[in-house]
Structures are given as C-alpha cells and as structure tokens.
Design an enzyme around this catalytic site. Sequence first.
Site, short mmCIF file in Angstrom:
data_model
loop_
_atom_site.label_atom_id
_atom_site.label_comp_id
_atom_site.label_asym_id
_atom_site.label_seq_id
_atom_site.Cartn_x
_atom_site.Cartn_y
_atom_site.Cartn_z
N ARG A 1 -13.20 -6.68 9.60
CA ARG A 1 -13.47 -5.53 8.72
C ARG A 1 -14.95 -5.44 8.35
NH1 ARG A 1 -8.57 -3.63 6.23
NH2 ARG A 1 -6.82 -5.07 6.51
N ASP B 1 -6.22 7.30 -1.51
CA ASP B 1 -7.01 7.46 -0.27
C ASP B 1 -6.12 7.64 0.93
OD1 ASP B 1 -9.56 7.45 -1.36
OD2 ASP B 1 -9.88 5.30 -1.03
N ARG B 2 -6.72 8.22 1.98
CA ARG B 2 -6.05 8.50 3.25
C ARG B 2 -5.01 9.61 3.11
NH1 ARG B 2 -8.24 6.33 8.03
NH2 ARG B 2 -8.97 4.22 7.70
N HIS C 1 -3.89 -8.26 -3.42
CA HIS C 1 -3.95 -7.23 -2.38
C HIS C 1 -4.41 -7.76 -1.04
CE1 HIS C 1 -4.22 -3.29 -0.58
NE2 HIS C 1 -5.42 -3.61 -0.13
N ASP D 1 -4.06 -0.25 -3.39
CA ASP D 1 -4.22 0.85 -2.44
C ASP D 1 -3.19 1.95 -2.70
OD1 ASP D 1 -6.32 -0.54 -1.41
OD2 ASP D 1 -5.63 -0.52 0.66
N HIS E 1 -2.49 -4.72 2.33
CA HIS E 1 -3.80 -4.52 2.96
C HIS E 1 -3.77 -4.25 4.45
CE1 HIS E 1 -8.11 -4.74 2.90
NE2 HIS E 1 -8.23 -5.95 3.42
N HIS F 1 -1.12 4.52 -0.47
CA HIS F 1 -2.13 5.38 0.16
C HIS F 1 -1.83 6.87 0.08
CE1 HIS F 1 -5.24 2.80 1.65
NE2 HIS F 1 -4.37 1.96 2.19
N ASP G 1 0.83 -1.21 0.00
CA ASP G 1 0.00 0.00 0.00
C ASP G 1 0.86 1.26 0.00
OD1 ASP G 1 -1.36 -2.28 1.05
OD2 ASP G 1 -2.94 -0.98 1.83
N ASN H 1 -8.49 -2.78 -2.36
CA ASN H 1 -9.87 -2.47 -1.96
C ASN H 1 -10.15 -0.97 -1.96
OD1 ASN H 1 -8.10 -2.45 0.51
ND2 ASN H 1 -10.01 -1.83 1.52
N HIS H 2 -9.09 -0.14 -2.03
CA HIS H 2 -9.30 1.31 -2.10
C HIS H 2 -9.36 1.83 -3.53
CE1 HIS H 2 -9.40 3.08 1.99
NE2 HIS H 2 -8.91 1.89 2.30
#
Length: 505
Positions: free
Chosen positions: A406, A280-281, A358, A277, A433, A250, A248, A309-310
């Site tokens: 989750r 995001d964030r 992922h 990923d 992840h 991010h 990730d 998943n993002h």
Amino acid sequence: MESANVVDHQHGQKLAVASDPSLAEVSEENRLKAEQLKDEGNELFKQGHYEQAVELYSQAIDWNPSVAAYYANRSFAYLRFELFGSALEDASKAVKLDPKYLKGYYRRAAAQMALGRLKQALKDFETVAKRVPGDKDAALKLSECQKLLRQRQFEWAIRCEEKNSSAFDGLEPDGIVVEESYTGPQLLNGQVTAAFMEELRACFQQQKSLHRKFVVQILTQIRQIFLRAPSMVDVTVPDKCKFTICGDIHGQYYDLCNIFKLNGEPSEENPYLFNGDFVDRGSFSMECIMTLFGYKLLYPDHFFLARGNHETDNMNSIYGFRGEVKAKYNEQAYQLFTEVFNLLPLSHLINRKVLVMHGGLFSQPDVTLEDIRSIERNRQPPDSGLMCEILWSDPQQQLGLRPSKRGVAFEFGPDVTENFCKTNDVAYVVRSHEVKPEGYEVAHGGRCITVFSAPNYCDTIGNLGALINIRGDDLTPKFVTFAAVPHPNVAAMSYASSMFRMLGG
C-alpha cells in the site's frame, strides 16, 4: 488500455538472464505470448477482476519485461484495490523503461495523489505538459493538480493558525431553523430515539435527506461521547449473549441495511461493533455514517465504532466522502465530521481476549495493550508509528515483516501475530481493511481474522460480505456471509475527487 506486473511464475520457457531483466533479448514467440496475456488481463480489468488482472499482467512481464505499458497497466490495477506502493513502483518502472510513455507519468501521479503526495504528483504532470505542450488534457490535469495543491496548502495554513480552535466553536445547532416544508425525521427534544432511527432509515431508503439541524445536533452529541472514549475500548460480552463484529461498509448504505435485516436490528440485546471504513468509495456514505452515529447515541454501551484508514482527511478528499458531504450539505459540515473522526477509538478489546482494530499489528516487537491504550489519536494519522500501523497494516503468509504494497505501514507474518497474542494473552485479533472473496479470511493459524462487510465492493469486485458472531462464553467466531443487494442508480465513486477520476483511480 495497456498492461502490468507482480508474482513469480513458472513457465515452460525461461527468459535470458540479465542484470536488468528488461534488457534481456526477447524472442518473437515470447513477445506474442506476453501480448496475449496482456490482452487477457485487460479483459479481466474491464470486468472488475483486478487481482486476476494483476496475475496476468505479471505473467506478461515475466515473458517480456521490456514493455512499459505492462507495468503501467498493472499499476492501474493496483490503484483499484489501494496497493498504492506497488502502483507507484510499477509506474516508476514504466517511466524508467520508456521516458516518453505518458501513461506511466499519469499512473505515477495517481499513486502519489492517493498517498497524499501532491507535490510529487505535480512534478509528473509538469513533465507531461512539457512533453506535449499543446495537449489540452495534459494542461487540464496540470491545472487541476495545481489547484488541489494550493487548496491543500491554504487549508494547512489555516489549521496551523487555528490549531487550538474547533469547527464546533460557537456552533448553536438548536438555533438552526427547520423550514416548514421539511417533512423528514426530527429529534425529540434534541435526542435520538428508537422511533427517530426507524424514521431515519426509511428516509434514507427513499433517498431523502436529514435536515442539517439534526445532522449538526447528532455530530455535536457524538463528539462528546468520543471525547470521553479511550483509544482502546474494553467491551464485556456476558455469557450466552451474542456480539457482532462487522468490517468495512464504505458508503454501501443498502448493504448496511441488509446486515441489520439478516442479523437483527441493533439493540441492547443485539450489540454491534463496526470496525472502520464507514465512508468513501460507495456513494451513500452520508447515509451510512449518520445511521451508525445515530445508533451509537441510542445505544452508547452496546454499539461500537472504530476508526479506519478512510476516516481521514486525505482519503476523504480523494475517495468521495468530502465531495458527498459538500454536495448534500456544505464544507462546514465536512469539517465537523473530520473533527469527530479524529476522536474515534482505534481498537476494542472484547472480554480481554479478542483485539479488534481496522488494519493490523506493528513493526516494533513486544507492543503491549497498554501501548495501544496510550496512543494519542486526536489527529490525522502520521506516516509511521503505532497509530499509522493499526490503521494500515496487513497480514502476510511469510514470516517476519516487509513494507506494505500500500506504500504505508507494514505487512506482518504469522510469527508477529503469534508473538503479539502470547505477549498480551490474547486469543486472536480481528481486523478488516481488505476485500476478501468470501467476505472473511482466517489466517496465521486462526490467530488473525479479516472481516469485510461491503459485498460487491465498488459495484465491481463481486465479493461476498461477511460479519462475525461470537458469544460471551464462547469466543469462537461464527461467520455469516451475504451478497450485495440492489441500490439506487448512483455509481460508486460518484463523489470522488474529479482529479482522481480523471486519472482513472
């Protein structure tokens, strides 16, 4: 802030046993001990040590399971590292213990939103608004949730009407005018070159933007590459050649640049795989994704990207990528990204021996590599099935399977990993992840490796980042770890959904 729950702990003193532990009599000594643990958990939470905060909230609940605030605080901590299922469970417990405790409803609404369940979140906001009819904050949150739900329903209706159309239809990127005042990087004859990538990296380092024309040109070209790609990409690494796997990112652009500084610039001699990923964030997601897409166009057979998943609409709408693209460009640009994300491959198979994806493995036994190759990926991920699990699942120490904390997919044990590897003649699997303190983790007897490449995740966690180097003739993973580097003063989650930020998610 209040408090929370989760693990089994051994205390010198046991609580009385009842069919519902929250109804057991609690001594004053136990109450004081629980409050002390809650306060210590709150301090850890403020410092960004969410997992440690969960531990202390859990101990507080063990000493006194009757306090709604402890569950609500643990729910809040779970939200911070995306254990939405556990966050939802704890918030529901808080509401059950004390139906008048409004923070329980807010925490539950945040968990529902994170899971894409806006209708359920709206019910909690309506409950709060009825309980405190004159409260402006409650009314504002109710109104914002109603707006989000209307927007979601409108977008869904549009998609249903235009399900066979594309945001790329009728798009003519070559016709977009570049103003004379623009001095940033430009594509040469519409093509990405090494010189362009060098200019692009410098441009982003200086917090400047790439012109919309070139963003659209790159997205148009990258879409064509991914349209032709399978759901599982076979990667061949020649003997004695290095290959790098990253987890990730991010939106942490400056840490991405540091990876290239430490491990070498991407090239045909220095290939990379980034395992989902990308966005995001972190608040430099646009810079990250354009850099990664640029290198994919420059080195299509030596630079690989997998979906996380993002790279999905629900996550992007909550955790910042959508807001960032709209702030830096417009909604149309975001829709282009959404279509490209739908086409990203779901996994990579290196030298027929290392499977990289992922999330993780599957709830169904005897899933084969051919089953993964056959996944129809050009869509938003469903709530169950192979596509959902390959993006969302996590390993666990226990044998077997259990629903994920989750709230999506499953946790799989070492027996599941062993069976998958033997069934498919795979040496081990690599996934991402999950934040890990050292940036990586080797589990399941070496058969399941996690790599996470966003150090000091969200500017608060304090973890190292990591990458994996392997060679074609020696697939033994070699780990490189690194700390975060400074970045401009733009905080993580700056572009996240205003509604989610209101709830503290």
